[in-house]
Motif scaffolding. Structure first.
Motif, PDB file in Angstrom:
ATOM      1  N   LYS A   2       0.850  -1.184   0.000  1.00 27.31           N
ATOM      2  CA  LYS A   2       0.000   0.000   0.000  1.00 27.31           C
ATOM      3  C   LYS A   2       0.892   1.242   0.000  1.00 27.31           C
ATOM      4  CE  LYS A   2      -3.526  -2.309   2.694  1.00 27.31           C
ATOM      5  NZ  LYS A   2      -3.889  -2.596   4.065  1.00 27.31           N
ATOM      6  N   TYR A   3       0.511   2.228  -0.818  1.00 28.02           N
ATOM      7  CA  TYR A   3       1.275   3.468  -0.881  1.00 28.02           C
ATOM      8  C   TYR A   3       0.420   4.555  -1.505  1.00 28.02           C
ATOM      9  CZ  TYR A   3       1.867   2.057  -5.739  1.00 28.02           C
ATOM     10  OH  TYR A   3       1.636   1.669  -7.036  1.00 28.02           O
ATOM     11  N   THR A   4       0.878   5.798  -1.350  1.00 29.33           N
ATOM     12  CA  THR A   4       0.245   6.915  -2.038  1.00 29.33           C
ATOM     13  C   THR A   4       1.298   7.596  -2.908  1.00 29.33           C
ATOM     14  OG1 THR A   4       0.711   8.521  -0.289  1.00 29.33           O
ATOM     15  CG2 THR A   4      -1.375   7.321  -0.143  1.00 29.33           C
ATOM     16  N   VAL A   5       0.828   8.223  -3.970  1.00 34.89           N
ATOM     17  CA  VAL A   5       1.698   8.967  -4.879  1.00 34.89           C
ATOM     18  C   VAL A   5       1.082  10.353  -5.057  1.00 34.89           C
ATOM     19  CG1 VAL A   5       2.642   9.090  -7.216  1.00 34.89           C
ATOM     20  CG2 VAL A   5       2.407   6.868  -6.091  1.00 34.89           C
ATOM     21  N   ASP A   6       1.866  11.368  -4.751  1.00 32.85           N
ATOM     22  CA  ASP A   6       1.413  12.745  -4.898  1.00 32.85           C
ATOM     23  C   ASP A   6       2.320  13.418  -5.930  1.00 32.85           C
ATOM     24  OD1 ASP A   6       0.337  15.262  -4.611  1.00 32.85           O
ATOM     25  OD2 ASP A   6       1.105  15.588  -2.576  1.00 32.85           O
ATOM     26  N   LYS A   7       1.782  13.648  -7.124  1.00 36.23           N
ATOM     27  CA  LYS A   7       2.582  14.213  -8.217  1.00 36.23           C
ATOM     28  C   LYS A   7       2.504  15.734  -8.203  1.00 36.23           C
ATOM     29  CE  LYS A   7       2.073  10.095 -11.015  1.00 36.23           C
ATOM     30  NZ  LYS A   7       1.538   9.476 -12.216  1.00 36.23           N
ATOM     31  N   PHE A  14       6.351   9.883  -2.902  1.00 37.97           N
ATOM     32  CA  PHE A  14       5.935   8.476  -2.834  1.00 37.97           C
ATOM     33  C   PHE A  14       5.937   8.085  -1.365  1.00 37.97           C
ATOM     34  CE2 PHE A  14       6.217   3.948  -2.955  1.00 37.97           C
ATOM     35  CZ  PHE A  14       5.598   3.559  -4.139  1.00 37.97           C
ATOM     36  N   THR A  15       4.781   7.689  -0.843  1.00 38.54           N
ATOM     37  CA  THR A  15       4.655   7.380   0.582  1.00 38.54           C
ATOM     38  C   THR A  15       4.197   5.944   0.795  1.00 38.54           C
ATOM     39  OG1 THR A  15       3.985   9.674   0.962  1.00 38.54           O
ATOM     40  CG2 THR A  15       3.601   8.112   2.762  1.00 38.54           C
ATOM     41  N   MET A  17       2.667   3.028   2.728  1.00 38.24           N
ATOM     42  CA  MET A  17       1.723   2.974   3.851  1.00 38.24           C
ATOM     43  C   MET A  17       1.903   1.651   4.594  1.00 38.24           C
ATOM     44  SD  MET A  17       0.471   5.896   3.357  1.00 38.24           S
ATOM     45  CE  MET A  17      -0.982   6.111   4.351  1.00 38.24           C
ATOM     46  N   GLU A  32       7.935   0.126  -8.357  1.00 41.50           N
ATOM     47  CA  GLU A  32       7.118   1.343  -8.363  1.00 41.50           C
ATOM     48  C   GLU A  32       7.973   2.594  -8.527  1.00 41.50           C
ATOM     49  OE1 GLU A  32       3.887   1.397  -8.664  1.00 41.50           O
ATOM     50  OE2 GLU A  32       3.778  -0.782  -8.476  1.00 41.50           O
ATOM     51  N   ASN A  50       5.779   6.420   7.723  1.00 37.58           N
ATOM     52  CA  ASN A  50       5.032   5.268   8.224  1.00 37.58           C
ATOM     53  C   ASN A  50       5.886   4.019   8.419  1.00 37.58           C
ATOM     54  OD1 ASN A  50       2.502   6.666   8.087  1.00 37.58           O
ATOM     55  ND2 ASN A  50       2.619   6.430   5.871  1.00 37.58           N
TER      56      ASN A  50
END
Length: 127
Positions: A2-7, A14-15, A17, A32, A50
């Motif tokens: 699980k991760y988030t991507v904020d462009k 890239f975070t 989780m 990724e 995290n």
């Protein structure tokens, strides 16, 4: 994984989780990170806020990111690393190699400086 991507305009945050960055997740992280690079983003901030634990395969993923983003002329920054991860990086003496900052603001500033330095280096080559 699980991760988030904020462009953003100049970089991607890239975070992961996940609490552990170990041999089960490291290959996914490498993949990724390379996918983001292939999309044309040369600067990446890996927000490790995290992640409480990393092993040698986790460090390998970080080194892969550093190597590939540097090779493309960009910068790979690790932000908000927890104590265990910081200690592992220091014991491995990778704190001399990797770009590690305390928070996302410092990471964004480092990218801004990198872009300015690269821009002036490119202009010098053109002259």
């Amino acid at each position: 994984m699980k991760y988030t991507v904020d462009k953003k305009e100049q970089y991607v945050i890239f975070t992961p989780m996940e609490e552990k960055l170990d041999s089960s997740l490291s290959p996914v992280l490498k993949s990724e990170l390379l996918t983001v690079l292939a999309e044309g983003y040369q600067n990446l901030i890996l927000d490790m806020a995290n992640v409480k634990y990393a092993d040698s395969s986790g460090l390998s993923a970080l080194l892969t990111g550093h190597r590939e983003y540097s090779r493309s002329g960009g910068i790979f920054i690790i932000s908000s690393a927890q104590d265990h991860v910081k200690k592992l990086v220091q014991i491995s003496m990778l704190d001399k190699v990797l770009n590690i900052v305390d928070n996302l603001e410092e990471a964004a500033e480092a990218i801004f400086i990198h872009e300015i330095e690269n821009g002036s280096a490119e202009e010098e080559e053109e002259d």
